[in-house]
Design an enzyme around this catalytic site. Sequence first.
Site, mmCIF file in Angstrom:
data_model
loop_
_atom_site.group_PDB
_atom_site.id
_atom_site.type_symbol
_atom_site.label_atom_id
_atom_site.label_comp_id
_atom_site.label_asym_id
_atom_site.label_seq_id
_atom_site.Cartn_x
_atom_site.Cartn_y
_atom_site.Cartn_z
ATOM 1 N N GLU A 58 0.429 -1.117 -0.135
ATOM 2 C CA GLU A 58 -0.191 -0.116 0.075
ATOM 3 C C GLU A 58 0.821 1.470 0.646
ATOM 4 O OE1 GLU A 58 -2.355 -2.973 2.631
ATOM 5 O OE2 GLU A 58 0.054 -2.652 1.941
ATOM 6 N N ARG A 200 10.604 -24.744 -5.727
ATOM 7 C CA ARG A 200 11.491 -24.826 -4.762
ATOM 8 C C ARG A 200 12.254 -23.279 -4.577
ATOM 9 N NH1 ARG A 200 17.434 -28.234 -6.778
ATOM 10 N NH2 ARG A 200 16.162 -30.451 -6.114
ATOM 11 N N LEU A 220 20.809 -29.738 -4.482
ATOM 12 C CA LEU A 220 19.736 -28.422 -4.057
ATOM 13 C C LEU A 220 19.774 -26.810 -4.453
ATOM 14 C CD1 LEU A 220 19.466 -30.235 -0.792
ATOM 15 C CD2 LEU A 220 18.099 -31.758 -3.205
#
Length: 388
Positions: A58, A200, A220
């Site tokens: 906002e 991910r 990973l």
Amino acid sequence: MRLLPADERGLRRALELASEAAAFASPNPTVGCVLVRLETATILGEGAHFYDNFDHAEIAALKQARAAGHDLHGATACVTLEPCVHHGRTGPCSDALIAAGITRCVVATLDPNPLVRGKGLARMIEAGIEVLVLPKESEIAQGARRLNDAFAFAIQHERPFVTLKAALSVDGKIAPMQRTERAPYWLTGAAARADVQRLRHASDAILTGIGTVLTDDPELTDRTGLARRRPLLRVVLDPRLRIPLESKLVRSAAERHDVLVMCDDEAPEERETELRELGVEVHRLPRRDGRLDLRVALDVLNEHHIRSVLLEAGTALNGSFLRDGLVDKVVFYYAEQELGGAAIPFAEGTSPYLVQEQLSGVERRAFPSGSGEDVRISGYLHDPWAGW
């Protein structure tokens, strides 16, 4: 007060803005805001929340509108999440909208924080602002909620929202029993694997067990190529610190500072020292029922301001998380390949099909692959917005 076409357009644009900022807002919620002049359907200002910029959506929209010289009196604020009413890193957004002269506020969903929910809207109503909250079943409200599933769950339960992801054969297995060591086994095609990377990207942390590290030597990482505010935290549960110093995870830790290994009190101190010297963070956990206490592991991640965890693990850890009731959402990718009864099961004590029977909000999507198509089945074991 009824929803007008300009309101809906403003909310859809606000949802787009929030989606674009999704990897930049955590641990705060993902929010978008559009300020609209209804008489001319003109957008006066728009913004999204980026944590490092401090400004909530906002405030960002108000600043943009003022910089363009717009008069905001009588304008409508279209916001994906209820404007806040509390003092945190910034002042209350509800007060800022009131001060700007906004006369209408259309909100996709309430704030899931029990200490805040409804108070921002109440303050604006007291100031004479017309307020409309979309029905939770509406498409826009559902989209705003999905963006903030992890925030909604974590703020209410004080632990990260855990999504279990698994690639499976059509008979519910994760890999053949005989396979090449230190190399991943791909069941699904490139399109499904690209979708995993998007999972991910939307997560704060990815968690696996030492068995997966020893077998696959995974990186990973988030390989979408998209920017994010902080690195994807890579977490390994490794009771005795068996993780190889030459593994991809350890070798990349010094540069990224994004690897956390959790062990127990019996893990060798000299091994912990070696890992720390290579840039790996090590945290010791208590044991419960003969294994690392998973609830404490999630508590540690919560202390790291982790809202969402993607569990990409093997049979034992999948089973443990499910038995402890710590999986909140599942995403299964089924390949058409069949591996047979001797293959590695999905989880100890259950099958993916039994898990699917417990899901709510189930969605299905197909991805092309070389052998036909891969199918993603996703759904919730715990509704992050339960009760409202």
